[in-house]
Design a protein around this motif. Sequence first.
Motif, PDB file in Angstrom:
ATOM      1  N   ASP A 167       0.836  -1.184   0.000  1.00 39.64           N
ATOM      2  CA  ASP A 167       0.000   0.000   0.000  1.00 39.64           C
ATOM      3  C   ASP A 167       0.883   1.250   0.000  1.00 39.64           C
ATOM      4  OD1 ASP A 167       0.994  -0.248   2.518  1.00 39.64           O
ATOM      5  OD2 ASP A 167      -0.909  -0.026   3.566  1.00 39.64           O
ATOM      6  N   LYS A 168       0.231   2.391   0.098  1.00 38.70           N
ATOM      7  CA  LYS A 168       0.943   3.673   0.060  1.00 38.70           C
ATOM      8  C   LYS A 168       1.929   3.777   1.211  1.00 38.70           C
ATOM      9  CE  LYS A 168      -0.786   7.414   1.753  1.00 38.70           C
ATOM     10  NZ  LYS A 168      -1.574   8.596   2.063  1.00 38.70           N
ATOM     11  N   ARG A 169       1.518   3.338   2.391  1.00 37.97           N
ATOM     12  CA  ARG A 169       2.377   3.443   3.566  1.00 37.97           C
ATOM     13  C   ARG A 169       3.659   2.622   3.408  1.00 37.97           C
ATOM     14  NH1 ARG A 169       0.546   0.713   8.489  1.00 37.97           N
ATOM     15  NH2 ARG A 169       2.437   0.751   9.706  1.00 37.97           N
ATOM     16  N   ALA A 170       3.540   1.440   2.840  1.00 40.08           N
ATOM     17  CA  ALA A 170       4.701   0.579   2.648  1.00 40.08           C
ATOM     18  C   ALA A 170       5.662   1.187   1.618  1.00 40.08           C
ATOM     19  CB  ALA A 170       4.263  -0.809   2.200  1.00 40.08           C
ATOM     20  N   ALA A 171       5.121   1.706   0.524  1.00 41.14           N
ATOM     21  CA  ALA A 171       5.961   2.323  -0.503  1.00 41.14           C
ATOM     22  C   ALA A 171       6.620   3.595   0.028  1.00 41.14           C
ATOM     23  CB  ALA A 171       5.133   2.637  -1.737  1.00 41.14           C
ATOM     24  N   LYS A 172       5.886   4.358   0.816  1.00 44.80           N
ATOM     25  CA  LYS A 172       6.418   5.583   1.402  1.00 44.80           C
ATOM     26  C   LYS A 172       7.562   5.267   2.362  1.00 44.80           C
ATOM     27  CE  LYS A 172       4.523   9.549   3.840  1.00 44.80           C
ATOM     28  NZ  LYS A 172       3.299  10.117   4.387  1.00 44.80           N
ATOM     29  N   ARG A 173       7.382   4.212   3.153  1.00 46.25           N
ATOM     30  CA  ARG A 173       8.425   3.795   4.094  1.00 46.25           C
ATOM     31  C   ARG A 173       9.702   3.407   3.362  1.00 46.25           C
ATOM     32  NH1 ARG A 173       8.337  -1.711   7.093  1.00 46.25           N
ATOM     33  NH2 ARG A 173      10.309  -1.591   8.177  1.00 46.25           N
ATOM     34  N   LEU A 174       9.563   2.685   2.256  1.00 43.78           N
ATOM     35  CA  LEU A 174      10.726   2.290   1.469  1.00 43.78           C
ATOM     36  C   LEU A 174      11.435   3.512   0.890  1.00 43.78           C
ATOM     37  CD1 LEU A 174      12.455   0.114  -0.009  1.00 43.78           C
ATOM     38  CD2 LEU A 174      10.820   0.309  -1.865  1.00 43.78           C
TER      39      LEU A 174
END
Length: 183
Positions: free
Chosen positions: A113-120
């Motif tokens: 999701d967006k949160r996972a991609a943002k964290r990366l």
Amino acid sequence: MQTLKINDKRHRFPSQIIAHVVWLYVRFNLSLREVDELILERGMDVSFETIRRWTVKFAPLIAHFLRRRPPCPGAVWYLDEVVVKNAGRSYRFWRTVDQHGVVLEEILQSRLDKRAAKRLLVKLMKRWGVVPKRIITEKLRSCGVAKREEAPGLDHWSHEGPNNRAENSHLPLRKRERMMQGF
């Protein structure tokens, strides 16, 4: 980025000159006397024996510093994710590769999701200290949204074809997974 600290205590020349002289001798195929002549042309009188002593004393320190320094990443980053099953649960294995094929980061996450991609993306930029010129991803919407929030000026290509560099970096993982018949 770290800087090399040479202790120039009890030396007549500053540490930058000592490091440059040792670099000249080690990097290029020059004799001690040729390095002596090069330094003499720059207005410094250093004997070849002094250069030899500096090389013996400081070359291992410089070599150790260069080995520890991480390579500077390229300007184009390829982001890709692969679904991996572990104990019956699906995980997303994210991998980031630069234009030279160097793996910059690997993260295992349970969500896509967006949160996972943002964290990366945040972890990548914080670790390397640079923002790339362009990122290339598959057609995942979460990567585009994360890019817009974290680095709005970043060029983002979302295609299937040009992401082969990141796809190819997953091949050893897939081969091992096949041999183990799952993790």
